[in-house]
Write a protein that holds these residues in place. Structure first.
Motif, mmCIF file in Angstrom:
data_model
loop_
_atom_site.group_PDB
_atom_site.id
_atom_site.type_symbol
_atom_site.label_atom_id
_atom_site.label_comp_id
_atom_site.label_asym_id
_atom_site.label_seq_id
_atom_site.Cartn_x
_atom_site.Cartn_y
_atom_site.Cartn_z
ATOM 1 N N THR A 1 5.842 0.103 -3.423
ATOM 2 C CA THR A 1 4.573 -0.292 -4.032
ATOM 3 C C THR A 1 4.690 -0.354 -5.549
ATOM 4 O OG1 THR A 1 3.339 0.647 -2.185
ATOM 5 C CG2 THR A 1 2.129 0.300 -4.241
ATOM 6 N N CYS B 1 -4.851 5.008 2.976
ATOM 7 C CA CYS B 1 -4.145 3.907 2.358
ATOM 8 C C CYS B 1 -4.690 3.681 0.951
ATOM 9 C CB CYS B 1 -4.332 2.662 3.205
ATOM 10 S SG CYS B 1 -3.561 1.205 2.514
ATOM 11 N N GLY C 1 -4.227 0.896 -2.059
ATOM 12 C CA GLY C 1 -3.675 -0.411 -2.394
ATOM 13 C C GLY C 1 -2.910 -0.384 -3.707
ATOM 14 N N CYS D 1 0.839 -1.195 0.000
ATOM 15 C CA CYS D 1 0.000 0.000 0.000
ATOM 16 C C CYS D 1 0.870 1.240 0.000
ATOM 17 C CB CYS D 1 -0.875 0.050 1.242
ATOM 18 S SG CYS D 1 -2.160 -1.167 1.306
#
Length: 68
Positions: free
Chosen positions: A39, A59, A61, A2
């Protein structure tokens, strides 16, 4: 994985040096982004975050970010 966005509070970013001692990398302030590189390239986080004051994070993803 994330991407984290700090919306409130203060956070300390820590890492372990070559002698395995924990060191402070830097202090994070509001609206800064954490975990972006990890990420994007899909690698493990190499640092850790320690909350200094009461904090609020958003957050995003990895899949959601890649689609963006």
């Amino acid at each position: 994985y994330c991407i984290y966005i700090l919306r409130k509070g203060k956070v300390r970013i820590l890492f372990k040096d070559k002698t395995n001692r924990v060191r402070i990398a830097r202090l994070i302030q509001c609206d800064e982004i954490l975990g972006l590189t990890e990420t994007i390239v899909n690698l493990p986080y190499e640092t850790r975050a320690e909350i200094i004051t009461s904090s609020l994070f958003e957050c995003v993803g990895r899949e959601e970010f890649i689609q963006f």
